[in-house]
Design an enzyme around this catalytic site. Structure first.
Site, short mmCIF file in Angstrom:
data_model
loop_
_atom_site.label_atom_id
_atom_site.label_comp_id
_atom_site.label_asym_id
_atom_site.label_seq_id
_atom_site.Cartn_x
_atom_site.Cartn_y
_atom_site.Cartn_z
N GLY A 464 0.81 -1.21 0.00
CA GLY A 464 0.00 0.00 0.00
C GLY A 464 0.84 1.26 0.00
O GLY A 464 0.35 2.35 -0.28
N GLU A 696 7.31 6.47 7.72
CA GLU A 696 7.09 6.56 9.17
C GLU A 696 7.35 7.93 9.78
O GLU A 696 6.93 8.20 10.89
CB GLU A 696 8.01 5.56 9.89
#
Lengths: 738, 149, 286
Positions: A464, A696
């Site tokens: 994804g 992240e």
């Protein structure tokens, strides 16, 4: 191609629901697998009797500890986890047996007929309780339950603290949480003699291959690992999960494949985010600089070490923070408890550590009377500084990240009191510094065929994040072919080359560089082959749009092959780093580059309920060179939204080791109504132009930025995640009634 | 027992099973996903007589005689539905496990309310969860789609 | 495992007779939300499901002389969107609009929602404050139960084992009455209520409160009204002090529960806040 916002290559499949996730896999003669799990947090297994269960029509085979060989244990560094429990269980939900059946109904009926007898042992759930004298021992090899102690020693701490004008000591905690990918863990396995094929929703196919080859005593090449696109990973699929169990089960079904798909409740006992307690002792001088920092981290690893032997040292590096501090000592402990094993959770370990060091930044600034933003700016690392590991920092952009985040909030609004019921407003900031994997390797293989089509074989997992689209764009640019000529295959360990893992935001950089190297070799080969045809020396050729171009003439890639009587050309590329720290001092080089991110929050707190509304959030990450701007921004935004979960709502509650909220009704993840009223984010690029992963960086600053904004608004400090309305109200009450 | 799915009649085996199980296991309509199994996440959203329903919370026997629409029924003559195109144009997905559910919820929303405000969109779609966090782009996609539908 | 029989009676008396016949082996399924959940989680294992899907004429919303009548098989989403309900009592329509998510509201019926007696629900508190009654059908006879006596405890109602809820009746509100519903979610906006407050107040021309009814739910086992607190308002202007005193009374006297959405302590605090806010809304709406 690099720098273009092309849609994900398989967008069509994604909007039509036709993407082949693991959950959709159907194989001929496939059996359904069901795991039988421990009801006890810690017990000797006196009996696992499957006699009656085997009689259920439709049940083909049942796996128990009695089937396992001596090598049936795994773990990254410490092989303590059995494929199923052998003579002892150590957490509620630990697999004791597995059933392969023609239908789920049959498997469920058989499950009820397995007779398990436990001899209960004392259990311990809190990491700091587990290291006290007299606490129950989980694994005899580690009598005090500490299975990993990572150390960093930089400078003379006593001297440095003596130089400080003020010393701050604070403890911050994070609870266990769930990665909660919407697609659960799914694995299917099939044996053909001594050859094993496993299809699995994993972020690390080659780790799966290695582990299974060790468990079953077969060559790595005898294990084929196929990974379809994932319905989310977030670290939860980053290490070995149910693959050994699926493979061991399939060994008993006479060559029939068995598929295990976990229920949502099972997900909560399969992997969690490490609960952590982090104490920071920090010395500052009145001139606004640091003298020393001592960090003590207790990571609750759960019942098995799992990935923690790698993550606990990573957590050590990630606990120091992005500021110039002359003396730093860190002790990072991985501790066994009777909870499910813990593993990576998006922003691994930094999610917990950034919560600690960025919260303490504001505590210090407020106490010393400094502006939190200026205090950060004054101390943030810049290129050329040295980190606590001794390594020199380069391409460092923390200041720009923080500046951009702060600017993104817009002009400061008056923190004046709003009407009652409307709550009070405040602003807060957070910056994070995260290492990626120190030692890892990526390989890529390119095949060019005489129709001009290019196939990239890569073991980067598409989960994804757009990893495959990114690699296609890099190939297009580095090779000089149109995107439409590129096809991507993988991961399939039988045909795609090695890659360590798709995690820690490493792929764009590591696999990206391997692809660039493969493209370089391919171009070199094409230049050699076409130089005679174009009557131009190879060093005066270039590629463009699927052609090798000389000054006046050009020839298509396909024609180069045809004219040389070649059907195809194959070239490989590799990129690896081999870095690391001294185990006693933590000195060395911890990462090939640093992940850098920042965030700024404006919140409103309802002082009657404690409920927080995020009015605005602005995030920035350092991306080096952005491959796909819109997808990069989506990663940035997504990280902030994901980060609202651990910041404000996520916590697995255990009662006697039993999770009490293992479902998405009682364990909330952020919905569209929980996101900031305004959310903006940017990626910062640099002249050096290295491509970095950005999966992240904007996540870890979310929780501390919000906590800092809350203190700005109402003067209370929350030190324990998640920041619930109840905790805020309690803190407000304690403040008004000292 | 007969179910009307995407405009065709399908004979399926009797028995107490969820609509989600029947769609995926019997009819092979695997665009509909299970995420949570308790009606919270919306990955299993299907339209029953035009209304979004959680496929995991309704029994197949309950929808006999009703019109069921799954993501597989959205394309017409090989053309993407405008909402699907809008989701691509706005990059409104990452792992996309939730996407069919979001698209069907959007279809129902725009059918009920062709010109929704941003608040109305948030309200209507709030029961569909996206763990990757693509919500902002989903909002944009719905706003773009309503101009086209 | 034996398959579950799926029966589809066409009226309530037939359904009730079937329930009587199969007793504990049977479960009524209306919208199916809670039954499917319980089946999936293996909390129940009935041999018979008695579906109300073919029962006709009980999907209605009607304003009669004696009040608003809602058929038990009416979907929550239809109540939320009904012009009749919005006109009768906007707060009631609002209450139904905040239940779960749109999919649940499309599927769940008012009869099923109330019969499930889930403490963390929205409609019970508002309906209790509105003095609603439910009509139930047994194999022999119908009877009416006031909502205040309907909920007995966690997932437990006053329905006999062979009775089915058929209709909800909400008495007329005087034209000067005002109602409010406050749902407080403590974690995600998508969560179930931590505290639910339904409030109805009527005022005379001078603004004095003629009648006050407040029911608190979600924080307690069943929706709770406090006569002592309601009585404090009668004949009085709802000043800030009086509002605070009534809210304090609810907070003091109720004995809330602890779950993932809040501790008993926090819920006591939230009861005070949301009783106050509901009262302020009905007062300021005048």
């Amino acid at each position: 191609m690099i720098g273009e916002s092309v849609p994900m290559l398989d967008s069509l499949a994604r909007v039509t629901g036709t993407l082949d996730y693991m959950i959709n896999l159907r194989l001929p003669n496939m059996l359904v697998g069901k795991i039988v799990r421990s009801q006890s947090p810690h017990a000797k297994l006196l009996k696992v009797d499957i006699t009656n269960a085997l009689q259920v029509p439709g049940v083909i085979a049942i796996l128990t500890g009695a089937d396992l060989g001596a090598n049936a244990f795994y773990g990254a560094g410490i092989k303590d986890q059995g494929v199923v429990a052998v003579d002892r269980v150590r957490y509620v939900g630990e697999p004791i047996a597995a059933i392969a059946a023609e239908s789920l109904d049959a498997a469920e009926e058989a499950e009820l007929l397995i007779d398990i007898e436990y001899d209960e042992l004392p259990a311990v759930f809190d990491a700091q309780a587990a290291i006290q004298a007299g606490a129950p021992t989980l694994h005899e090899k580690f009598p005090n339950n500490i299975f990993k102690h990572a150390k960093l020693r930089h400078g003379d701490l006593d001297v440095a603290f003596a130089e400080a004008d003020e010393i701050f000591e604070d403890t911050f905690t994070s609870p266990p949480a769930q990665q909660a990918s919407l697609e659960p863990h799914v694995s299917a396995a099939q044996w053909d003699g001594e050859r094993l094929t496993i299809w699995t929703a994993s972020q690390a196919p080659f780790m799966v291959r290695k582990t299974l080859s060790e468990i079953f005593g077969i060559a790595p090449e005898a294990v084929r690992v196929i990974v379809p696109p994932l319905g989310g990973g977030y670290g939860g699929k980053g290490h070995i999960r149910i693959e050994p169990l699926a493979a061991a089960m399939a060994r008993k079904t006479n060559g029939r494949p068995v598929k295990f798909a976990l229920s949502r409740a099972e997900e909560f006992v399969t992997v969690t985010k490490h609960a952590a307690s982090i104490t920071l002792k920090t010395g500052v001088k009145r001139d606004g600089t640091f003298t020393a920092r001592q960090v003590t981290l207790y990571w609750n690893g759960g019942a098995y070490a799992d990935a923690s032997p790698l993550l606990v040292p990573a957590g050590m590096v990630r606990s120091v923070g992005p500021y110039r501090i002359p003396a730093v000592h860190v002790d990072s402990y991985g501790i066994y408890t009777n909870l499910p094993p813990a593993g990576a959770y998006r922003g691994a370990m930094s999610s917990q550590t950034t919560w600690a060091y960025e919260s303490q930044m504001d505590i210090i600034a407020r106490k010393m009377g400094w502006d939190p933003l200026e205090f950060r700016m004054k101390n943030l690392f810049v290129s050329g500084d040295r980190f606590a590991t001794g390594e020199e920092l380069r391409d460092v952009h923390f200041v720009e990240c923080l500046e951009a985040s702060a600017k993104g909030l817009g002009a400061p609004s008056s923190p004046a009191l709003l009407p009652e019921g409307e709550g009070k407003r405040g602003r807060g900031y957070g910056v994070m510094m995260k290492s990626t994997v120190a030692t890892s390797k990526s390989q890529a293989r390119l095949k060019l065929t005489d129709d001009g089509m290019v196939t990239l074989f890569t073991s980067t997992v598409e989960m994804g994040q757009g990893g495959h689209t990114t690699m296609a764009q890099i190939t297009a640019e580095a090779l000089g072919v149109p995107l439409s000529a590129i096809k991507i295959i993988g991961p399939d360990t039988a045909i795609t080359p090695f890659d360590s893992t798709t995690s820690a935001s490493r792929s764009t950089s590591m696999m990206g560089n391997a692809v660039v190297a493969a493209c370089g070799s391919m171009r070199k080969k094409l230049f050699e082959l076409s130089a005679p045809l174009l009557e131009t020396p190879p060093d005066q050729l270039r590629t463009k749009n699927g052609f090798v171009v000389a000054n006046e003439t050009s020839i298509s890639f396909g024609d180069i092959l045809k004219r040389n009587n070649l059907n195809e050309l194959n070239e490989a590329g590799e990129y690896s780093t081999s870095l690391g720290l001294d185990p006693e001092t933590g000195q060395g080089v911890s990462t090939p580059h640093w992940h850098q991110g920042a965030g700024a929050a404006e919140v409103k707190v309802d002082t009657e309920t404690g409920r927080v509304t995020i009015l605005r959030y602005s995030a920035a990450s350092f991306a080096g060179r952005v491959v796909n701007p819109r997808m990069a921004q989506l990663q940035n935004d997504g990280n902030v939204i994901f980060g609202l979960g651990p910041a404000l709502m996520e916590e697995i509650v255990f009662d006697g080791g039993q999770p009490t909220n293992p479902n998405l009704a009682d364990y909330s993840i952020p919905s569209i109504r929980d996101i900031p009223v305004e959310l903006t984010s940017i990626c910062i690029e640099s002249d050096e132009g290295e491509m970095h992963g950005i999966g992240e960086m904007t996540l870890p600053p979310v929780a501390p930025a919000i906590a800092n904004a809350i203190e700005d608004a109402i003067g209370v400090r929350i030190k324990d995640l998640p920041i619930t309305a109840e905790k805020i109200l309690r803190a407000l009450r304690e403040k008004s009634q000292p | 027992m007969i179910l009307n799915v995407n405009g065709s009649r399908h004979e399926v085996q009797e028995g107490t099973r969820t609509l989600l199980e029947v769609l995926r296991d019997d009819l092979g309509l695997v665009g509909t996903k299970e995420g949570c199994g308790v009606g919270m996440c919306g990955a299993c959203t299907v339209l029953v007589d035009g209304r979004p329903i959680s496929g995991c919370l309704i029994l197949a026997e309950q929808v006999v005689g009703k019109e069921i629409l799954t993501v597989e029924g959205l394309e017409k003559n090989g053309q993407l539905h405008p909402i699907q195109q809008a989701f691509i144009d706005e990059r409104a997905f990452q792992c996309a496990y939730c996407t069919p559910g979001f698209i069907l919820s959007t279809a129902a929303l725009l059918n009920e309310n062709p010109n929704p405000s941003e608040d109305e969109i948030r309200e209507y779609l709030s029961g569909n969860l996206c763990r990757c966090g693509s919500y902002q782009n989903i909002l944009k996609a719905v706003l773009r789609a309503h101009q086209r539908v | 495992m034996n398959p579950i029989k799926f029966l589809e009676p066409t009226d309530f008396s037939e359904a009730s007779s079937l329930l009587d016949q199969y007793t504990d082996d049977a479960k009524i399924i209306a919208g199916g939300v809670s039954i499917t959940l319980m089946l999936q989680q293996k909390l129940i294992s009935p041999s018979v499901l008695i579906s109300l899907g073919r029962v006709s004429n009980y999907d209605f919303i009607r304003h009669d002389q004696d009040g608003l009548h809602i058929g038990a098989l009416t979907k929550l989403r239809d109540i939320e969107r009904s012009d009749i309900v919005k006109k009768f009592c906007p707060a009631l329509a609002h209450t139904f609009s905040v239940v779960g998510n749109v999919r649940v509201r499309n599927q769940a019926t008012i009869g099923g929602n109330l019969s499930a007696a889930d403490y963390a629900a929205d409609p019970p508190s508002m309906l209790a404050a509105l003095n609603a009654r439910v009509q139930v059908q047994g194999p022999e006879k119908k009877r009416e139960i006031s909502l205040g006596k309907f909920f007995l405890g966690f997932y437990t109602t006053a329905l006999e084992s062979n009775e089915i809820l058929t209709e909800v009746v909400i008495p007329n509100l005087s034209s000067s009455a005002r109602a409010a519903y406050h749902k407080y979610t403590s974690i995600s906006a998508e969560g179930r209520p931590c505290v639910a407050v339904g409030a109805v107040a009527d005022f005379d021309a001078d603004g004095k409160c003629l009648d006050l009814r407040i029911a608190v739910g979600a924080a307690v086992e069943t929706p709770q009204r406090l006569n002592s607190a309601e009585a404090m308002a009668r004949g009085q202007i709802l000043t800030d002090e009086l509002v605070a005193a009534i809210a304090e009374e609810y907070s003091l006297r109720l004995d809330p529960l602890t779950d993932v959405r809040g501790s008993a302590w926090y819920r006591k605090e939230m009861i005070r806040v949301f009783v106050k806010r509901a009262l302020q809304e009905v007062r300021n709406d005048r």
